[in-house]
Motif scaffolding. Sequence first.
Motif, PDB file in Angstrom:
ATOM      1  N   GLY A  11     -12.095 -67.747 -26.001  1.00  0.00           N
ATOM      2  CA  GLY A  11     -12.192 -66.503 -25.580  1.00  0.00           C
ATOM      3  C   GLY A  11     -11.054 -65.500 -24.792  1.00  0.00           C
ATOM      4  N   ASN A  12     -10.115 -66.360 -24.505  1.00  0.00           N
ATOM      5  CA  ASN A  12      -8.810 -65.994 -23.923  1.00  0.00           C
ATOM      6  C   ASN A  12      -7.759 -67.299 -23.901  1.00  0.00           C
ATOM      7  N   LEU A  13      -6.609 -66.793 -23.246  1.00  0.00           N
ATOM      8  CA  LEU A  13      -5.562 -67.637 -23.627  1.00  0.00           C
ATOM      9  C   LEU A  13      -5.963 -69.163 -22.627  1.00  0.00           C
ATOM     10  N   GLU A  14      -6.344 -68.582 -21.439  1.00  0.00           N
ATOM     11  CA  GLU A  14      -6.775 -70.039 -20.753  1.00  0.00           C
ATOM     12  C   GLU A  14      -7.882 -70.683 -21.339  1.00  0.00           C
ATOM     13  N   LYS A  15      -9.024 -70.241 -22.039  1.00  0.00           N
ATOM     14  CA  LYS A  15      -9.943 -70.940 -22.565  1.00  0.00           C
ATOM     15  C   LYS A  15      -9.529 -71.731 -23.774  1.00  0.00           C
ATOM     16  N   LEU A  16      -8.306 -71.133 -24.706  1.00  0.00           N
ATOM     17  CA  LEU A  16      -7.881 -71.736 -25.633  1.00  0.00           C
ATOM     18  C   LEU A  16      -7.076 -72.965 -25.003  1.00  0.00           C
ATOM     19  N   LYS A  17      -6.415 -72.916 -24.127  1.00  0.00           N
ATOM     20  CA  LYS A  17      -5.776 -73.953 -23.502  1.00  0.00           C
ATOM     21  C   LYS A  17      -6.628 -75.305 -23.148  1.00  0.00           C
ATOM     22  N   PHE A  18      -7.783 -74.962 -22.434  1.00  0.00           N
ATOM     23  CA  PHE A  18      -8.726 -75.772 -22.117  1.00  0.00           C
ATOM     24  C   PHE A  18      -9.410 -76.468 -23.393  1.00  0.00           C
ATOM     25  N   ALA A  19      -9.755 -75.710 -24.369  1.00  0.00           N
ATOM     26  CA  ALA A  19     -10.109 -76.200 -25.592  1.00  0.00           C
ATOM     27  C   ALA A  19      -9.178 -77.189 -26.155  1.00  0.00           C
ATOM     28  N   VAL A  20      -7.700 -76.909 -26.434  1.00  0.00           N
ATOM     29  CA  VAL A  20      -6.781 -77.788 -26.837  1.00  0.00           C
ATOM     30  C   VAL A  20      -6.688 -79.050 -26.055  1.00  0.00           C
ATOM     31  N   VAL A  27      -9.423 -74.093 -32.993  1.00  0.00           N
ATOM     32  CA  VAL A  27     -10.226 -73.331 -31.995  1.00  0.00           C
ATOM     33  C   VAL A  27     -10.342 -71.895 -32.949  1.00  0.00           C
ATOM     34  N   TYR A  28     -11.289 -71.011 -32.575  1.00  0.00           N
ATOM     35  CA  TYR A  28     -11.423 -69.625 -33.020  1.00  0.00           C
ATOM     36  C   TYR A  28     -11.276 -68.749 -31.996  1.00  0.00           C
ATOM     37  N   LEU A  29     -10.807 -67.515 -32.467  1.00  0.00           N
ATOM     38  CA  LEU A  29     -10.545 -66.420 -31.484  1.00  0.00           C
ATOM     39  C   LEU A  29     -10.728 -65.276 -31.959  1.00  0.00           C
ATOM     40  N   GLY A  30     -10.433 -63.953 -31.145  1.00  0.00           N
ATOM     41  CA  GLY A  30     -10.372 -63.018 -31.522  1.00  0.00           C
ATOM     42  C   GLY A  30      -9.287 -61.881 -31.104  1.00  0.00           C
ATOM     43  N   GLY A  31      -8.990 -60.768 -31.859  1.00  0.00           N
ATOM     44  CA  GLY A  31      -7.913 -59.904 -31.358  1.00  0.00           C
ATOM     45  C   GLY A  31      -8.924 -58.678 -30.629  1.00  0.00           C
ATOM     46  N   LYS A  32      -8.384 -57.966 -30.237  1.00  0.00           N
ATOM     47  CA  LYS A  32      -9.032 -56.617 -29.251  1.00  0.00           C
ATOM     48  C   LYS A  32      -9.868 -55.798 -30.180  1.00  0.00           C
ATOM     49  N   ALA A  40     -15.434 -60.878 -24.842  1.00  0.00           N
ATOM     50  CA  ALA A  40     -14.792 -62.023 -24.627  1.00  0.00           C
ATOM     51  C   ALA A  40     -13.251 -61.226 -23.997  1.00  0.00           C
ATOM     52  N   GLY A  41     -12.497 -61.936 -23.445  1.00  0.00           N
ATOM     53  CA  GLY A  41     -11.169 -61.587 -23.106  1.00  0.00           C
ATOM     54  C   GLY A  41     -10.589 -60.908 -24.373  1.00  0.00           C
ATOM     55  N   ASN A  42     -10.613 -61.896 -25.159  1.00  0.00           N
ATOM     56  CA  ASN A  42      -9.918 -61.722 -26.360  1.00  0.00           C
ATOM     57  C   ASN A  42      -8.148 -61.566 -26.330  1.00  0.00           C
ATOM     58  N   PHE A  43      -7.542 -61.542 -27.373  1.00  0.00           N
ATOM     59  CA  PHE A  43      -6.084 -61.570 -27.414  1.00  0.00           C
ATOM     60  C   PHE A  43      -5.247 -60.333 -27.894  1.00  0.00           C
TER      61      PHE A  43
END
Length: 410
Positions: A11-20, A27-32, A40-43
């Motif tokens: 959902g955001n950069l911190e969550k991405l790092k936790f997942a990795v 991982v899957y993520l979204g832009g704004k 979600a915080g998004n990127f």
Amino acid sequence: MRKPEVLSPAGNLEKLKFAVDFGADAVYLGGKLFNLRAKAGNFTLEEMAEAIEYAHSRGVKVYVTLNAFARNFDFKAIEEFVKEVKELSPDAFIVSDLGVLSTVKEVAPEIDVHISTQANVTNYRAVKVYKELGASRVVLARELSIPEIREIKERVPEVEIEVFVHGAMCMAYSGRCLLSNYLSYRESNKGACSQSCRWKFYLVEETRPGEYIPIEEDSSGTYIFNSKDLCALPLLPQLIEAGVDSLKIEGRVKSSYYTAITTSVYRRAVDLLVSQGKEAFEGELPLLMEELKKVSHRPYTTGFLDGKEEILQHYESSSYIRNYKFLGIYREGFWEVRNKVEVGDEVEVFLPEVKSFTAKVEKIEVLKKGKLQETASTNPNQRARIYFDRELPLAEKAILRKRVGVTAGV
């Protein structure tokens, strides 16, 4: 046994790092814009560039969600977004809308396209059509059973199959709901769902306006649209045997703690099944299920996967079960504190390989201006050394948590 991908939410950069860091293969993520998790915080593009570099440098793939349903006036912005994101070299775009699919194929033909579960693909013929349109993967509708999934994979083996295995479920068919649009003017199919299905509803008889009749089975009411959460962990052997290529965890608006625990559990489960077999997996299944109960969740269900008749709604409450509080994560010899920790707290230390140990906090030293200061408690956003009443096998990225035994609203 072939090894499927563990796909985690970011959902955001911190969550991405936790997942990795906790074992995701992708991982899957979204832009704004244009993704189905607006809350979600998004990127930003800059954050997305950092996220992709962080993941790729550790051998983890990144899929960018572009799965909102577009209107005519959206396409100029969609084309610009795809042009900008393709320069960051993501591994795939996830799309629902056929117009968006064609746009991605025109603007970024070198990037793989995955078909979102929002496209509600329920049969092998649809998978074949999406293959002809250029898709390399299809995220199947959540309404399918494992035998149906197996047949799809057998008939179209060249297309990767992704299946949701954990997280929140929508009461509407493949999540294509309009309740939020009408009740809160927030468009669910553009990512702004207000979860109106989780609300408490009353009946009004047309000749008695203003007279609200409660819908209830008991004094706590009845949440008639409130779905249970999906947990397919017990069915993992059957899903892998059916040929599923990717096991997807829902939860881009959930916490970093949720991301870490669910990713660790499914990582451990897949590794056990592939390396040691079904018997070893079943031996650890009770422990793994216990860990999944220590994250925010509603009562669990296996959904439609096992083909059994089951009540998928939870009528008593729309609240989450939250029995544990995330206190901090261990990095480079210090605890990065997220919630208040005090001397005397009974805590658990969770290791990434899905092992946990109980202990009592005996002493805390907070790092301030490069120096350690002894204190009886520590507040969020501090770095501290925490000493326990027993020696624990601390490891990088260990998680500190505390049992609280409460539930909280959606």
